[in-house]
Structures are given as C-alpha cells and as structure tokens.
Design a protein around this motif. Structure first.
Motif, PDB file in Angstrom:
ATOM      1  N   TYR A  64      -5.756  27.631 -71.759  1.00 25.98           N
ATOM      2  CA  TYR A  64      -7.071  27.001 -71.901  1.00 25.98           C
ATOM      3  C   TYR A  64      -7.802  27.654 -73.072  1.00 25.98           C
ATOM      4  O   TYR A  64      -8.318  28.767 -72.964  1.00 25.98           O
ATOM      5  CB  TYR A  64      -7.844  27.116 -70.585  1.00 25.98           C
ATOM      6  N   GLU A  65      -7.809  26.902 -74.186  1.00 27.75           N
ATOM      7  CA  GLU A  65      -8.320  27.481 -75.431  1.00 27.75           C
ATOM      8  C   GLU A  65      -9.802  27.215 -75.672  1.00 27.75           C
ATOM      9  O   GLU A  65     -10.483  28.022 -76.294  1.00 27.75           O
ATOM     10  CB  GLU A  65      -7.538  26.913 -76.639  1.00 27.75           C
ATOM     11  N   TYR A  66     -10.297  26.094 -75.212  1.00 26.94           N
ATOM     12  CA  TYR A  66     -11.679  25.719 -75.519  1.00 26.94           C
ATOM     13  C   TYR A  66     -12.535  25.780 -74.263  1.00 26.94           C
ATOM     14  O   TYR A  66     -12.297  25.052 -73.300  1.00 26.94           O
ATOM     15  CB  TYR A  66     -11.726  24.317 -76.126  1.00 26.94           C
ATOM     16  N   TRP A  67     -13.530  26.642 -74.326  1.00 29.44           N
ATOM     17  CA  TRP A  67     -14.381  26.913 -73.176  1.00 29.44           C
ATOM     18  C   TRP A  67     -15.831  26.578 -73.483  1.00 29.44           C
ATOM     19  O   TRP A  67     -16.301  26.754 -74.615  1.00 29.44           O
ATOM     20  CB  TRP A  67     -14.303  28.390 -72.815  1.00 29.44           C
ATOM     21  N   GLY A  68     -16.537  26.153 -72.432  1.00 26.66           N
ATOM     22  CA  GLY A  68     -17.966  25.988 -72.555  1.00 26.66           C
ATOM     23  C   GLY A  68     -18.685  27.291 -72.226  1.00 26.66           C
ATOM     24  O   GLY A  68     -18.065  28.287 -71.857  1.00 26.66           O
ATOM     25  N   ARG A  69     -19.996  27.244 -72.349  1.00 27.13           N
ATOM     26  CA  ARG A  69     -20.811  28.438 -72.073  1.00 27.13           C
ATOM     27  C   ARG A  69     -21.163  28.573 -70.595  1.00 27.13           C
ATOM     28  O   ARG A  69     -21.688  29.600 -70.174  1.00 27.13           O
ATOM     29  CB  ARG A  69     -22.090  28.405 -72.896  1.00 27.13           C
ATOM     30  N   GLY A  70     -20.901  27.537 -69.833  1.00 27.12           N
ATOM     31  CA  GLY A  70     -21.129  27.611 -68.402  1.00 27.12           C
ATOM     32  C   GLY A  70     -22.440  26.988 -67.959  1.00 27.12           C
ATOM     33  O   GLY A  70     -23.384  26.850 -68.730  1.00 27.12           O
TER      34      GLY A  70
END
Length: 131
Positions: free
Chosen positions: A118-124
């Motif tokens: 999982y390479e692309y993450w949001g800030r939450g």
C-alpha cells in the motif's frame, strides 16, 4: 504524486453509524487493492477492511465483521467504509490506502493485506465513539 483524501469521520454514540469516504487525486489511477486501516492512541495501526480489485473480493478484521462494509463507486472513484453498530473500541484515526503493486508474499486467494504493497496513504480521519 497521488494524494488520497479521507472524509466522514466524527463523533458518534455507541450503536451509531458513520460512512467514511476515500478519493485519490488521480481519477484514472489503476490499482490492485484499496484498504482501510485504523490507529487508536497508544496502539499500533491495524487493518480494518480491504477490497481486492484484482480478485474481486473483500476482507475484514474479525473485530468489524458483520458491522463494517467496504465498497467502491466507480463513477466517483470513491471508496467507502460503512460502519454500523459502532463501539468505543472502534475509536481511532482511520486511514485509506491504495496498492499499485503486489507484495513478495502475494498468493492467489490470499488476503489483500499481505498480498499488496500500500503505497498511497491519506492523512486520516478521526472517528470517536463515545456517549
């Protein structure tokens, strides 16, 4: 660089519901899977739910099975996490992440968490379940 934006968090009483949304900035991005993770204060991040686009299947943590549902709106390129019957233990910051590559541990029929990177993450987005 792909940006991922989550929304929909908030404060809800036990037994209530929330629907989280997740959208990548690149509408034409191809990906293998998308997943939701969460992290409570003082605890390690844990997997919540994932959607395997390649094998067309979903997976859920035991703690949320039967209460949470992951889905995808292709037209809006948005991924949702419908959370029902929320409990105080569901409190935490929820993150959405996209996988564009398989991991070295990939196996057909395997869970979409070890199967992909999982390479692309949001800030939450913060979810708080409290009375």
């Amino acid at each position: 660089q792909v940006q991922v934006v989550e929304s929909g968090g908030g404060l809800v009483e036990p037994g209530g519901s929330l629907r989280l949304s997740c959208t990548p900035s690149v509408s034409t991005m191809d990906y293998y899977a998308v997943a939701w993770f969460r992290q409570a204060p003082g605890k390690e991040r844990e997997s919540v739910s994932c959607l395997d686009i390649w094998e067309l299947k979903t997976d859920y943590a035991d703690s949320v099975k039967g209460r949470f549902t992951i889905s995808k709106d292709n037209a809006k390129m948005t991924v949702y996490l419908q959370m029902n019957s929320l409990k105080p233990g569901d409190t935490g910051t929820y993150y959405c992440a996209f996988a564009i590559s398989r991991s070295m541990r990939w196996s057909y029929g395997g869970s979409c968490w070890p199967n992909y990177e999982y390479e692309y993450w949001g800030r939450g987005t913060q979810v708080t379940v409290s009375s």
